[in-house]
Design a protein around this motif. Structure first.
Motif, PDB file in Angstrom:
ATOM      1  N   GLN A   1     -67.033  28.521 -65.578  1.00 40.75           N
ATOM      2  CA  GLN A   1     -65.657  28.334 -65.138  1.00 40.75           C
ATOM      3  C   GLN A   1     -65.644  27.605 -63.805  1.00 40.75           C
ATOM      4  N   HIS A   2     -64.898  26.513 -63.775  1.00 43.91           N
ATOM      5  CA  HIS A   2     -64.748  25.726 -62.555  1.00 43.91           C
ATOM      6  C   HIS A   2     -63.278  25.786 -62.161  1.00 43.91           C
ATOM      7  N   GLU A   3     -63.018  26.299 -60.984  1.00 44.45           N
ATOM      8  CA  GLU A   3     -61.654  26.533 -60.538  1.00 44.45           C
ATOM      9  C   GLU A   3     -61.310  25.647 -59.349  1.00 44.45           C
TER      10      GLU A   3
ATOM     11  N   ARG B   1     -69.234  38.293 -62.348  1.00 43.47           N
ATOM     12  CA  ARG B   1     -69.406  36.953 -61.787  1.00 43.47           C
ATOM     13  C   ARG B   1     -70.840  36.808 -61.302  1.00 43.47           C
TER      14      ARG B   1
ATOM     15  N   ALA C   1     -53.091  24.917 -59.057  1.00 41.90           N
ATOM     16  CA  ALA C   1     -54.350  25.574 -59.407  1.00 41.90           C
ATOM     17  C   ALA C   1     -54.747  25.152 -60.809  1.00 41.90           C
ATOM     18  N   SER C   2     -56.039  24.958 -61.002  1.00 42.66           N
ATOM     19  CA  SER C   2     -56.515  24.560 -62.323  1.00 42.66           C
ATOM     20  C   SER C   2     -57.891  25.159 -62.551  1.00 42.66           C
ATOM     21  N   SER C   3     -58.247  25.296 -63.805  1.00 43.27           N
ATOM     22  CA  SER C   3     -59.571  25.795 -64.149  1.00 43.27           C
ATOM     23  C   SER C   3     -59.986  25.204 -65.493  1.00 43.27           C
ATOM     24  N   SER C   4     -61.273  25.025 -65.639  1.00 44.92           N
ATOM     25  CA  SER C   4     -61.821  24.568 -66.916  1.00 44.92           C
ATOM     26  C   SER C   4     -62.908  25.548 -67.329  1.00 44.92           C
ATOM     27  N   THR C   5     -62.874  25.958 -68.575  1.00 44.64           N
ATOM     28  CA  THR C   5     -63.788  26.991 -69.054  1.00 44.64           C
ATOM     29  C   THR C   5     -64.393  26.589 -70.394  1.00 44.64           C
TER      30      THR C   5
ATOM     31  N   GLN D   1     -58.278  25.624 -56.415  1.00 45.70           N
ATOM     32  CA  GLN D   1     -57.174  26.385 -55.856  1.00 45.70           C
ATOM     33  C   GLN D   1     -55.968  25.481 -55.604  1.00 45.70           C
TER      34      GLN D   1
END
Length: 411
Positions: A194-196, A164, A79-83, A198
Motif C-alpha cells: 500500500q502506497h499512500e 504494518r 489523499a490517495s492510496s494504491s493497493t 496524504q
C-alpha cells in the motif's frame, strides 16, 4: 426584396455574439513566477490571494511565456492510496506458550507492507509480532514489526486487523499473537503493498476565541473570500481523552449548514492502550463569509479547543517549464472559460515535482478589459426602438393610403 434585406441586416446586428478568447489584456492581475529547476515538472499553489480574484472554478488562470501560453494542469491534493492485495496461505496454525502462532506463505516475489487478517473475534486488544523468513525451517527469522490489533464493537469504535511491516519480500511470515484470539477465530489472511499520499491543506480563514453559551462552546470564524472551505480542523490538548461531542455549523443568521462529531478515545484492554481520534469536521462552504461553530458539551466539562481552523484542499498548477526560468501567471477575467490543453489530458504527476516561487500580485500593466460584448441590440436599444417606431409609422401611412384608395368617388 429591399425591405426583406433590410430586416435581415437589422436582425444580424441585433443578435451577433462576440467570441470569448484568452487575451492577456483582458486579465486584470499578474504575478511573476520564478523557476529554480527548469528541467523538472514545476507547480504553483493557488493561495488565498488568487482565490479572492479568480472565478470559482479557476478557469481564468493562465500562464504566459511572453505572448505564448504555457500549458498546465490543475490538481486537487486529495489523499490517495494504491493497493495490490494477494491472498496468503495459513500454515502451522496453533498455540505455543499461550500465544496463537502461524506461518503465512506469501508466495512469489511480491512486495508487501501490510498483512490483513480475517478474524471472527470481537471486543479485544492484542499485540501481534511479524518475523520475516526465507524458509519455514532453519535459522530464525528477522523481526519486522509489532502491531496492535483491536476490535471495539461494544463501544462502536471500529477495529484494526492489519499488521504494518516495512516493505518486504520474504516468502514466509511468522505471526505470533498474545492471548485473546484463538486459532479457530482466524479465518484467512492476505498481504498488500500500500502506497499512500496524504491530503494537503491550506488555511481558509481564521477563528476567534471560544465563548461559553450555557452548555455550548461557541466559536466564530471569518472565512477568506473566494476560498472553498472543505473542513474545520480542531486542535484539542493531548491530555484530554475519552470525549465525543456533537458539532453544528451555522451561518450568522443561525441557519444550520452541517453537523457531525469530534472525538478522541483512549481504550485499555489486556494491558494494551489504543487511541483513536477524529478532530476534523467535513464541510463545504458556498458563499458564507462568516460561520458559527457550536460544540454541545452536554453535562460535561466544556471541551478545551486550542484552535479551530477552516481549511481548503490545496490546489496546484502543474506545468513543464521546458527550460524556462521565469513565466507569468495571469488571472481575473470573469468571462473566460477553462483552457483545453493536451498537457492536462495526459497529465502525470511526478514524484519529484518542484514548487515554483510566485511574486506579489500586481495589476496587469497592459490591462484594457473586455470590450462591450453585449448583443448589438442591447448596446443600441435606441436604434432598434427607432426602427420599430419607423416601421409602425410606415405601416400606418400605408394603411391610410389603402383606405383612401378604397373610398368610392362621389357620383
Amino acid at each position: 426584396m429591399i425591405k426583406r434585406c433590410a430586416v435581415l441586416i437589422l436582425c444580424g446586428f441585433a443578435f451577433a455574439q462576440p467570441v470569448v478568447a484568452p487575451v492577456r489584456e483582458y486579465l486584470r492581475y499578474t504575478r511573476d513566477v520564478t523557476i529554480s529547476q527548469p528541467g523538472k515538472q514545476n507547480y504553483l499553489v493557488v493561495d488565498a490571494a488568487i482565490w479572492a480574484r479568480v472565478r470559482p472554478d479557476l478557469s481564468d488562470l493562465r500562464l504566459y511565456d511572453g505572448a505564448v501560453q504555457v500549458p498546465y494542469a490543475l490538481s486537487e491534493e486529495q489523499a490517495s492510496s494504491s493497493t495490490v492485495e494477494r491472498e496468503a496461505r495459513i500454515l502451522n496454525l496453533g498455540v505455543r506458550d499461550g500465544r496463537t502462532e502461524f506461518d503465512l506463505d506469501i508466495g512469489g516475489e511480491a512486495e508487501y507492507n501490510q498483512v490483513h487478517l480475517r478474524l471472527k473475534a470481537t471486543n479485544f486488544v492484542v499485540s501481534a509480532t511479524a518475523d520475516g523468513r526465507d524458509a519455514l525451517t532453519g535459522s530464525a527469522g528477522r523481526k519486522l514489526s509489532t502491531s496492535t490489533l483491536y476490535d471495539f464493537s461494544r463501544e462502536g469504535l471500529g477495529n484494526n486487523f492489519a499488521l504494518r511491516v516495512p516493505l518486504a519480500t520474504f516468502r514466509y511470515l511468522h505471526v505470533s499473537i498474545t492471548p485473546a484470539i484463538s486459532p479457530r477465530e482466524i479465518t484467512g489472511a492476505s498481504t498488500s503493498a500500500q502506497h499512500e499520499a496524504q491530503a494537503r491543506w491550506i488555511s481558509a480563514g481564521r477563528c476567534h476565541s471560544s465563548e461559553q453559551v450555557s452548555r455550548t462552546t461557541r466559536i466564530a470564524c471569518d472565512l477568506d473570500p473566494g476560498v472553498p472551505v472543505e473542513r474545520i480542523l480542531f486542535t484539542v490538548p493531548a491530555d484530554i481523552v475519552n470525549f465525543r461531542r456533537t458539532v453544528t455549523l451555522s451561518d450568522v443568521q443561525g441557519a444550520p449548514l452541517c453537523s457531525g462529531n469530534v472525538s478522541r478515545i483512549r481504550m485499555k484492554s489486556s494491558g494494551r492502550e489504543v487511541v483513536t481520534e477524529d478532530l476534523a469536521l467535513n464541510f463545504r462552504s458556498s458563499r458564507e463569509r462568516q460561520i458559527l461553530i457550536d460544540i454541545d458539551n452536554g453535562d460535561n466539562t466544556p471541551l478545551t479547543v486550542e484552535k479551530a481552523e477552516p481549511q481548503s484542499l490545496e490546489r496546484r498548477i502543474y506545468f513543464d517549464p521546458a527550460g524556462k526560468t521565469a513565466v507569468k501567471l495571469y488571472y481575473g477575467d470573469e468571462k473566460l472559460s477553462a483552457p483545453v490543453f493536451d498537457y492536462a489530458r495526459f497529465f502525470h504527476k511526478e514524484a519529484d515535482a518542484i514548487p515554483a516561487v510566485m511574486g506579489v500580485e500586481s495589476q496587469n500593466p497592459d490591462y484594457t478589459g473586455r470590450p462591450d460584448e453585449r448583443p448589438w441590440s442591447e448596446r443600441h436599444k435606441w436604434v432598434l426602438w427607432g426602427a420599430m417606431l419607423l416601421a409602425v409609422v410606415v405601416l400606418a401611412l400605408l394603411a391610410l393610403k389603402g383606405l383612401a384608395s378604397d373610398t368610392p368617388a362621389p357620383k
